[in-house]
Motif scaffolding. Structure first.
Motif, mmCIF file in Angstrom:
data_model
loop_
_atom_site.group_PDB
_atom_site.id
_atom_site.type_symbol
_atom_site.label_atom_id
_atom_site.label_comp_id
_atom_site.label_asym_id
_atom_site.label_seq_id
_atom_site.Cartn_x
_atom_site.Cartn_y
_atom_site.Cartn_z
ATOM 1 N N GLY A 1 4.846 -3.994 -12.620
ATOM 2 C CA GLY A 1 3.724 -3.418 -11.885
ATOM 3 C C GLY A 1 3.781 -3.735 -10.401
ATOM 4 N N CYS A 2 2.644 -4.186 -9.862
ATOM 5 C CA CYS A 2 2.589 -4.453 -8.426
ATOM 6 C C CYS A 2 3.272 -5.765 -8.062
ATOM 7 C CB CYS A 2 1.154 -4.434 -7.925
ATOM 8 S SG CYS A 2 0.106 -5.704 -8.641
ATOM 9 N N THR B 1 5.593 0.297 -5.521
ATOM 10 C CA THR B 1 5.857 -0.043 -4.125
ATOM 11 C C THR B 1 5.236 1.020 -3.226
ATOM 12 O OG1 THR B 1 8.042 1.014 -4.332
ATOM 13 C CG2 THR B 1 7.945 -1.378 -4.581
ATOM 14 N N LEU B 2 5.882 2.176 -3.154
ATOM 15 C CA LEU B 2 5.383 3.254 -2.299
ATOM 16 C C LEU B 2 4.209 3.984 -2.948
ATOM 17 C CD1 LEU B 2 8.815 4.725 -1.188
ATOM 18 C CD2 LEU B 2 7.314 3.227 0.126
ATOM 19 N N TYR B 3 3.502 4.750 -2.138
ATOM 20 C CA TYR B 3 2.416 5.632 -2.556
ATOM 21 C C TYR B 3 1.146 4.848 -2.945
ATOM 22 C CZ TYR B 3 6.493 8.673 -3.089
ATOM 23 O OH TYR B 3 7.657 9.339 -2.885
ATOM 24 N N GLY B 4 0.109 5.061 -2.150
ATOM 25 C CA GLY B 4 -1.175 4.440 -2.447
ATOM 26 C C GLY B 4 -1.904 5.185 -3.541
ATOM 27 N N LEU C 1 -10.626 -4.389 3.584
ATOM 28 C CA LEU C 1 -9.980 -3.118 3.916
ATOM 29 C C LEU C 1 -8.992 -3.292 5.066
ATOM 30 C CD1 LEU C 1 -13.105 -0.790 3.621
ATOM 31 C CD2 LEU C 1 -11.190 -0.939 2.006
ATOM 32 N N ASP C 2 -9.357 -4.088 6.044
ATOM 33 C CA ASP C 2 -8.458 -4.332 7.184
ATOM 34 C C ASP C 2 -7.190 -5.057 6.734
ATOM 35 O OD1 ASP C 2 -10.270 -3.137 8.883
ATOM 36 O OD2 ASP C 2 -11.115 -5.027 9.624
ATOM 37 N N ALA C 3 -7.360 -6.088 5.885
ATOM 38 C CA ALA C 3 -6.203 -6.835 5.399
ATOM 39 C C ALA C 3 -5.293 -5.945 4.555
ATOM 40 C CB ALA C 3 -6.664 -8.040 4.581
ATOM 41 N N ALA C 4 -5.900 -5.100 3.730
ATOM 42 C CA ALA C 4 -5.127 -4.190 2.893
ATOM 43 C C ALA C 4 -4.344 -3.201 3.748
ATOM 44 C CB ALA C 4 -6.062 -3.443 1.942
ATOM 45 N N LYS C 5 -4.991 -2.692 4.770
ATOM 46 C CA LYS C 5 -4.343 -1.714 5.653
ATOM 47 C C LYS C 5 -3.183 -2.354 6.407
ATOM 48 C CE LYS C 5 -5.626 1.888 8.967
ATOM 49 N NZ LYS C 5 -6.779 2.483 9.716
ATOM 50 N N ARG C 6 -3.355 -3.593 6.888
ATOM 51 C CA ARG C 6 -2.277 -4.286 7.592
ATOM 52 C C ARG C 6 -1.057 -4.457 6.685
ATOM 53 N NH1 ARG C 6 -6.426 -7.804 9.409
ATOM 54 N NH2 ARG C 6 -5.786 -9.376 7.861
ATOM 55 N N PHE C 7 -1.308 -4.842 5.435
ATOM 56 C CA PHE C 7 -0.216 -5.069 4.488
ATOM 57 C C PHE C 7 0.559 -3.783 4.231
ATOM 58 C CE2 PHE C 7 1.232 -4.994 0.029
ATOM 59 C CZ PHE C 7 2.157 -6.033 0.068
ATOM 60 N N ARG C 8 -0.151 -2.708 3.947
ATOM 61 C CA ARG C 8 0.512 -1.447 3.623
ATOM 62 C C ARG C 8 1.252 -0.885 4.842
ATOM 63 N NH1 ARG C 8 -0.223 0.055 -1.407
ATOM 64 N NH2 ARG C 8 0.976 1.937 -0.957
ATOM 65 N N LYS C 9 0.642 -0.941 6.009
ATOM 66 C CA LYS C 9 1.285 -0.389 7.208
ATOM 67 C C LYS C 9 2.541 -1.177 7.580
ATOM 68 C CE LYS C 9 -1.037 1.310 10.663
ATOM 69 N NZ LYS C 9 -0.836 2.755 10.490
ATOM 70 N N SER D 1 -5.781 -3.379 -1.821
ATOM 71 C CA SER D 1 -4.452 -3.145 -1.249
ATOM 72 C C SER D 1 -3.772 -1.886 -1.769
ATOM 73 C CB SER D 1 -3.536 -4.349 -1.539
ATOM 74 O OG SER D 1 -4.079 -5.534 -1.003
ATOM 75 N N PHE D 2 -4.375 -1.221 -2.747
ATOM 76 C CA PHE D 2 -3.743 -0.037 -3.321
ATOM 77 C C PHE D 2 -4.180 1.252 -2.632
ATOM 78 C CE2 PHE D 2 -3.991 -3.293 -6.615
ATOM 79 C CZ PHE D 2 -2.672 -3.352 -7.021
ATOM 80 N N LEU D 3 -5.240 1.201 -1.847
ATOM 81 C CA LEU D 3 -5.748 2.415 -1.211
ATOM 82 C C LEU D 3 -4.718 3.000 -0.254
ATOM 83 C CD1 LEU D 3 -9.395 1.240 -0.431
ATOM 84 C CD2 LEU D 3 -8.682 2.864 -2.203
ATOM 85 N N PRO D 4 -4.530 4.323 -0.276
ATOM 86 C CA PRO D 4 -3.523 4.949 0.594
ATOM 87 C C PRO D 4 -3.887 4.824 2.071
ATOM 88 C CG PRO D 4 -4.858 6.605 -0.526
ATOM 89 C CD PRO D 4 -5.218 5.291 -1.135
ATOM 90 N N VAL D 5 -2.837 4.725 2.890
ATOM 91 C CA VAL D 5 -2.990 4.576 4.332
ATOM 92 C C VAL D 5 -2.351 5.777 5.023
ATOM 93 C CG1 VAL D 5 -2.367 3.147 6.321
ATOM 94 C CG2 VAL D 5 -2.999 2.064 4.160
ATOM 95 N N GLN D 6 -2.936 6.204 6.110
ATOM 96 C CA GLN D 6 -2.403 7.346 6.853
ATOM 97 C C GLN D 6 -0.977 7.046 7.314
ATOM 98 O OE1 GLN D 6 -4.835 8.595 10.123
ATOM 99 N NE2 GLN D 6 -3.940 10.643 10.191
ATOM 100 N N GLY D 7 -0.088 8.006 7.090
ATOM 101 C CA GLY D 7 1.310 7.836 7.468
ATOM 102 C C GLY D 7 2.215 7.476 6.303
ATOM 103 N N GLU D 8 1.628 7.172 5.152
ATOM 104 C CA GLU D 8 2.429 6.868 3.966
ATOM 105 C C GLU D 8 3.077 8.134 3.414
ATOM 106 O OE1 GLU D 8 1.401 3.894 0.839
ATOM 107 O OE2 GLU D 8 -0.595 4.072 1.704
ATOM 108 N N ALA D 9 4.126 7.936 2.625
ATOM 109 C CA ALA D 9 4.704 9.041 1.887
ATOM 110 C C ALA D 9 3.677 9.578 0.896
ATOM 111 C CB ALA D 9 5.955 8.572 1.144
ATOM 112 N N VAL D 10 3.680 10.881 0.695
ATOM 113 C CA VAL D 10 2.719 11.521 -0.202
ATOM 114 C C VAL D 10 3.477 12.270 -1.281
ATOM 115 C CG1 VAL D 10 0.786 13.133 -0.381
ATOM 116 C CG2 VAL D 10 1.076 11.769 1.700
ATOM 117 N N LEU D 11 3.092 12.064 -2.527
ATOM 118 C CA LEU D 11 3.729 12.775 -3.632
ATOM 119 C C LEU D 11 3.424 14.261 -3.561
ATOM 120 C CD1 LEU D 11 2.901 10.310 -6.542
ATOM 121 C CD2 LEU D 11 5.135 10.696 -5.513
#
Length: 534
Positions: free
Chosen positions: A140-141, A167-170, A278-286, A212-222
């Motif tokens: 999993g994660c 890994t990829l895709y929120g 939300l800020d911490a999650a966004k930093r991690f994903r970006k 940390s699973f919420l999608p972030v702008q700029g991520e790959a999109v299915l």
């Protein structure tokens, strides 16, 4: 410690909810080790593990980022109920000196950016001074928090078995749990009380890691999926210009999480906590998973692609189960319908197929489809996965491979026995519930003796004729008498329990009580009558 260079080095990183949590001071309360800990938390008035909630106060670190305050609970070992078969397999290999096993457990409640740093440190302590390349197994994660280490230190690993790896895709799938808590889907309809939930919504609100699973702008999109994980009633996908899930005011507007279930007004501290999460999650994903929307972008990799050429990657997962892609959102009424997914696609019930099949940076990988009925959580226990690991770990060493095969066979035998016991238990539970104790005892008193009677061979064991003839005589007599006078027997205290004991005593091979009855009671009576006739 002496290192055996011939012994494979194996590192296992469990997924979400799969690490035990225990308090530093010990004690029974405030633990995560389901299902027992769920019962204990309910008995202590903390149903749904509410006592696992993290502090919602935050402080700044040296970089100026807000870090959630700690409590006295830490991760200790793996949760057996989630990954029992895999753990048994790996631990048995370790105990038989076939592998050297390291389990890297982690506190899944805390931010992933914090967890990832701790995981890097622990893997470094295992691999840095060891010439062996490790086989890394993630579930999993666990892949998500291990990826930064793989990217920066590929020389530490020979193989990465990525089971249901994320890994990829929120994804927005956890929005449902922020509103309703974590419970089995069959219980969703009736789980209005926290006692029916593995994790209450109050506890999940405090867990920064789950954001940390919420999608972030700029991520790959299915393909065919919304970049935000939300879709409008007319079927068009929402963009980040429409809605920003990393803003606490969006959560307030659309009654998400605590804004849905808290009866009192949400406090400023609670709002601030959500924004920090939300800020911490966004930093991690970006930092780790955003590269201009291209999953094969080589900038995902910390080193030149040639540094990963030796690394064998196996992606193991399911592509046959309906899986969440998007919830419906009504922009006018400000409502996100999290009770049911509006858009689904093929996957493993948690991850769409493309998600677990994709490795950042376009690294080569082998795709292995799991057993047909496996889902995201259960597939770590697949028999197919265990055999895959055997083929991975023992390619050339025939002696170790043979021993591993025997361990796998022994596990299968134990599994078959466990299934048989479970089936028998379910059958007799149904009989007990349907016909009561009398019917259950009657059935028990029938099955084994009937089987032994059918196995009776007068040539091989002629003495057994007395045993089973007497048993059926007593059994039939009791059935007739009970049928004639049911009210009397129903009012005799402990009669049916005593009857069960007599049945077991009569037919058990160590006691053979039916023979005792014949020799001590029936034979004298028969001889007496014979003498009278003579």
């Amino acid at each position: 410690t002496m290192v055996d260079p011939s012994k494979p080095l194996v590192i296992y990183i469990p997924g979400l909810y799969a690490s035990k949590l225990v308090p530093l001071e010990g004690g029974r309360k405030r633990k995560w080790n389901p299902p027992v800990s769920g019962i204990v938390s309910a008995l202590h008035g903390q149903a749904g593990h509410r006592d696992l909630g993290l502090p919602i106060s935050w402080d700044t670190n040296e970089d100026g980022d807000y870090i959630q305050d700690e409590d006295d609970i830490y991760a200790y070992d793996c949760v057996k109920v989630i990954q029992g078969k895999m753990l048994t397999f790996l631990e048995t290999l370790d105990q038989n000196s076939l592998i050297e096993l390291h389990k890297v457990v982690w506190d899944w409640r805390r931010t992933f950016e914090e967890t990832e740093k701790l995981v890097v440190e622990e893997i470094a302590s295992i691999c840095k001074n060891d010439d062996r390349k490790a086989t890394l197994i993630t579930h999993g994660c666990g892949a998500m928090i291990a990826w930064p280490t793989i990217s920066s230190n590929p020389e530490w690993f020979s193989t990465w078995v990525n089971a249901a790896g994320w890994t990829l895709y929120g994804s927005t799938k956890h929005l449902k749990e922020f509103n309703l808590g974590l419970t089995h889907e069959l219980m969703q309809v009736i789980a209005k009380k926290a006692i029916l939930k593995a994790l209450s919504e109050e506890a999940m609100f405090s867990f920064a890691g789950l954001y940390s699973f919420l999608p972030v702008q700029g991520e790959a999109v299915l393909e065919g999926q919304s970049e935000t994980g939300l879709v409008k009633p007319d079927g068009t996908f929402c963009s980040f210009d429409d809605i920003d899930l990393h803003n606490v005011f969006t959560w307030e507007q659309y009654s998400l999480g605590i804004f849905d279930w808290k009866k009192e007004e949400v406090t400023l501290e609670e709002k601030a906590h959500i924004q920090y999460c939300l800020d911490a999650a966004k930093r991690f994903r970006k930092k780790h998973f955003v590269r201009n929307g291209n999953p094969t972008d080589p900038s995902y990799l910390d080193k030149d692609a040639s540094a990963y050429g030796h690394l064998k990657i196996v992606c193991y997962g399911n592509d046959q189960v309906a899986t969440h892609n998007a919830f419906e959102v009504n922009m006018e009424e400000k409502v996100v319908s999290v009770a049911k997914s509006k858009v689904t696609s093929a996957g493993d019930k948690s991850l769409p197929s493309a998600s677990w099949q994709t490795i950042p940076g376009g690294l080569e990988r082998e795709i292995v489809v799991s057993e047909k009925r496996s889902t995201h959580m259960s597939m770590i226990n697949d028999k197919k996965l265990r055999y895959l690991l055997m083929d991975t770990l023992f390619v050339e060493d025939n002696g170790s491979r043979t021993r591993c095969q025997q361990i796998l066979k022994d596990m299968e035998d134990e599994t078959d026995q466990a299934k048989l016991v479970a089936a028998i238990f379910l059958i007799f539970s149904f009989i007990l519930g349907y016909g009561g104790l009398k019917l259950m005892i009657d059935v028990l008193g029938l099955l084994y003796p009937a089987f032994m009677t059918l196995q009776y061979d007068p040539v091989v064991a002629p003495q057994d004729a007395v045993q089973w003839m007497t048993y059926w005589l007593v059994y039939s007599t009791l059935q007739i008498v009970e049928g004639l006078f049911p009210i009397i027997f129903e009012h005799i205290p402990y009669y049916f329990s005593a009857k069960m004991g007599i049945m077991v005593w009569m037919c058990h091979p160590d006691t053979m009580g039916a023979k005792v009855i014949f020799n001590q009671l029936l034979r004298p009576m028969i001889n007496k009558e014979k003498n009278k006739i003579a």
